[in-house]
Design an enzyme around this catalytic site. Structure first.
Site, short mmCIF file in Angstrom:
data_model
loop_
_atom_site.label_atom_id
_atom_site.label_comp_id
_atom_site.label_asym_id
_atom_site.label_seq_id
_atom_site.Cartn_x
_atom_site.Cartn_y
_atom_site.Cartn_z
N LYS A 22 0.83 -1.28 0.02
CA LYS A 22 -0.15 0.02 0.06
C LYS A 22 0.91 1.45 -0.08
O LYS A 22 0.67 2.31 -0.81
CB LYS A 22 -0.99 -0.02 1.39
CG LYS A 22 -1.65 1.24 1.69
CD LYS A 22 -2.25 1.40 2.81
CE LYS A 22 -2.13 2.15 4.10
NZ LYS A 22 -1.17 3.24 4.08
N ASN A 23 1.89 1.39 0.93
CA ASN A 23 2.59 2.34 0.91
C ASN A 23 3.58 2.70 -0.22
O ASN A 23 4.41 3.77 -0.18
CB ASN A 23 3.25 2.48 2.41
CG ASN A 23 2.43 2.91 3.65
OD1 ASN A 23 1.29 2.92 3.33
ND2 ASN A 23 2.90 2.55 4.76
N CYS A 119 -5.13 13.24 12.31
CA CYS A 119 -5.89 11.88 12.16
C CYS A 119 -5.58 10.93 13.43
O CYS A 119 -5.09 11.45 14.58
CB CYS A 119 -5.45 11.17 10.99
SG CYS A 119 -3.89 10.08 11.01
N ARG A 124 0.36 15.19 12.37
CA ARG A 124 0.73 14.84 11.07
C ARG A 124 0.82 16.16 10.15
O ARG A 124 0.33 16.26 9.21
CB ARG A 124 0.02 13.91 10.31
CG ARG A 124 -0.15 12.38 11.21
CD ARG A 124 -0.66 11.49 10.33
NE ARG A 124 0.04 10.81 9.35
CZ ARG A 124 -0.18 9.77 8.76
NH1 ARG A 124 -1.39 9.08 9.26
NH2 ARG A 124 0.53 9.08 7.94
N ASP A 308 4.35 1.25 11.59
CA ASP A 308 3.21 0.53 11.26
C ASP A 308 3.09 -0.97 11.67
O ASP A 308 2.05 -1.70 11.67
CB ASP A 308 3.22 0.52 9.67
CG ASP A 308 2.83 1.85 9.10
OD1 ASP A 308 2.67 2.81 10.04
OD2 ASP A 308 2.93 2.24 7.90
N ARG A 400 -8.71 -0.15 4.12
CA ARG A 400 -7.47 0.75 3.54
C ARG A 400 -6.41 0.16 3.27
O ARG A 400 -5.78 0.36 2.25
CB ARG A 400 -7.12 1.98 4.46
CG ARG A 400 -8.26 2.97 4.79
CD ARG A 400 -7.87 3.98 5.55
NE ARG A 400 -6.44 4.72 5.03
CZ ARG A 400 -5.47 5.00 5.45
NH1 ARG A 400 -5.43 5.12 6.89
NH2 ARG A 400 -4.39 5.05 5.12
#
Ligand SMILES: CC(=O)N[C@H]1[C@@H](OP(=O)(O)OP(=O)(O)OC[C@H]2O[C@@H](n3ccc(=O)[nH]c3=O)[C@H](O)[C@@H]2O)O[C@H](CO)[C@@H](O)[C@@H]1O
Ligand SMILES: C=C(OP(=O)(O)O)C(=O)O
Length: 432
Positions: A22-23, A119, A124, A308, A400
């Site tokens: 994803k990243n 968030c 951030r 993460d 997500r």
């Protein structure tokens, strides 16, 4: 609204394949906007909600985006004139939308992007992204919830020192610099494998970037970039999540398509706990044992332990014997899942930026809510090792970042299903 229902106590065994990262795919899709000739074909694209969101952002900027989820492929034509504005509805859904700012500024000399705001894991800010654009000659202004960057003519190469090796700032500056006039040097750059993937993609389009993966990246701007074919690297966080799933159930799981060199910190910390890990011809084999030892972990930018993986590791640390301390240094507020673990009888308390666990906790199934995407995975992992049934809600977070998470766990032998809350299927599970 969906719920995942998991009944603990089953050892996981077998093989599981990880998806494209994803990243890596989000910055690559944003950077595809740099191509003013030809089409970009991006392969090994995971079928995630975030991919659909970035595709929508690119379409809103007038790029032609064809998505083939079954083939894990996205084809982007960005040769037309692009719009310069990324609206709040997309940035609110997914912070990574800010990554279109560098490519738009480079292509159009102007970009207007909704401010991402905070968030669930912290405030951030994007000051380091903007500092880079400013150094390259852009004027920055704010108004009505948007940030604007404007350059007279082309961006100019510059020397930029990042106060912190921010992944997003490194990516945004790298894409902006790819079409700038002259050479840009990013010092104290982020070194994540996803940065290397992005640099490789830009080079495949005709860019000149060296040093990605080290703390100094040199980008020589070129006049134009053209479409190419690019394969996304495997997801090291999804791989790590399945490693924890194997360890927490004392299972025996082989992870295929993982890149062990991307995961040195996670592998080393799991081994320190007593988990057995070996590289086989088929992939990375994880054999869990009981009891596992408590350890201390501190999250850091790559090659340090990834933030993460913090919540998934916390789930495992709850089952370890002794006292363990997990310290979060990357995000200011990434402990929202702690209260949920406590609802599962986790012996865990927060002290400043650290969490202290005295284990092993006798984890008990409970109704819990995901607070971010990694927390969603972590609560499911804790459910695999709990007595009784755990029900996890707020699954839009999970979607997500994880493809078919419950199906992959079920294929490894977990007693898990996903139901809609309206469904009566849940009643069947409630009898156990
Ligand atoms: C889509 C994507 O790739 N997301 C990842 C990316 O997020 P992201 O790119 O947002 O993460 P950053 O590395 O930029 O942020 C790390 C820290 O730096 C701070 N910061 C960042 C930029 C800035 O201009 N000013 C500033 O203060 C942030 O608030 C945070 O505390 O890297 C994070 C750190 O590995 C991961 O957790 C995310 O999964
Ligand atoms: C925090 C994460 O992602 P994002 O930066 O997209 O919120 C993550 O992948 O764990």
């Amino acid at each position: 609204m969906d719920k995942i229902i998991v009944k603990g106590g089953h050892k996981l065994t077998g093989k599981v394949k990880v998806e494209g990262a994803k990243n890596a795919v989000l910055p690559v899709l944003a950077a595809a906007l740099l191509a003013s000739e030809g089409k970009n074909v991006i392969r090994d694209v995971p079928t995630l909600a975030d991919v659909s969101t970035i595709n929508e952002v690119l379409r809103s900027l007038h790029a032609d985006v064809q998505y083939y989820p079954k083939q894990n492929e996205v084809i982007i034509d960005s040769s037309m004139e692009l719009s310069s504005e990324a609206q709040f509805e997309y940035v609110r859904k997914m912070r990574a939308s800010i990554l279109v700012m560098g490519p738009l500024l480079a292509r159009n000399g102007f970009a207007r992007v909704a401010l991402p705001g905070g968030c669930a894991i912290g405030s951030r800010p994007i000051d380091q992204h903007l500092k880079g654009f400013e150094a390259m000659g852009a004027e920055i202004s704010f108004g009505h919830g948007y940030v604007e960057a404007n350059v007279n003519g082309r961006l100019r190469g510059a020397k930029i020192y990042l106060d912190f090796p921010s992944v997003g700032a490194t990516e945004n500056i790298m894409t902006a610099a790819a079409l700038a006039d002259g050479v840009t040097i990013i010092e104290n750059a982020a070194k994540e494998p996803e940065i290397v993937d992005l640099a490789n993609f830009i080079n495949e389009m005709g860019g000149h970037i060296v040093g990605a993966g080290t703390d100094t990246i040199r980008i020589e701007g070129v006049a134009t970039l053209s479409g190419t074919v690019h394969h996304i690297i495997p997801d090291r966080i999804e791989a790590g999540t399945f490693m924890v799933a194997a360890a927490i159930t004392q299972g025996d799981v082989t992870i295929t398509n993982a890149v062990p060199e991307h995961m040195a910190a996670v592998i080393s910390k799991l081994e320190e706990m007593g988990v057995m890990i070996s590289e086989t011809e088929e992939g990375l084999r994880i054999q869990g044992i009981k009891p596992i030892r408590s350890i201390d972990i501190k999250t850091m930018p790559h090659p340090g332990f990834p933030t993460d993986m913090q919540s998934q590791m916390m789930a495992l640390m709850l089952t370890a014997t002794g006292t363990g301390v997990l310290t979060e240094t990357v995000f200011e507020n990434r402990f929202m899942h702690v209260e949920e673990f406590r609802r599962m009888n986790g012996n865990v308390k927060i002290e400043g930026r650290s969490v202290i666990m005295n284990g092993p906790s006798n984890l008990q199934g409970a109704e819990v809510a995901a607070t971010d995407l990694r927390a969603a995975a972590a609560l499911i992992l804790a459910g695999l090792a709990s007595e009784g049934v755990t029900r996890v809600t707020e699954l839009y977070h999970l979607d997500r970042g994880y493809v078919d998470f419950h199906l992959k766990l079920a294929a490894l032998g977990a007693d898990i299903e996903r139901v809609s809350t309206e469904s009566s299927d849940e009643k069947v599970m409630q009898t156990v």
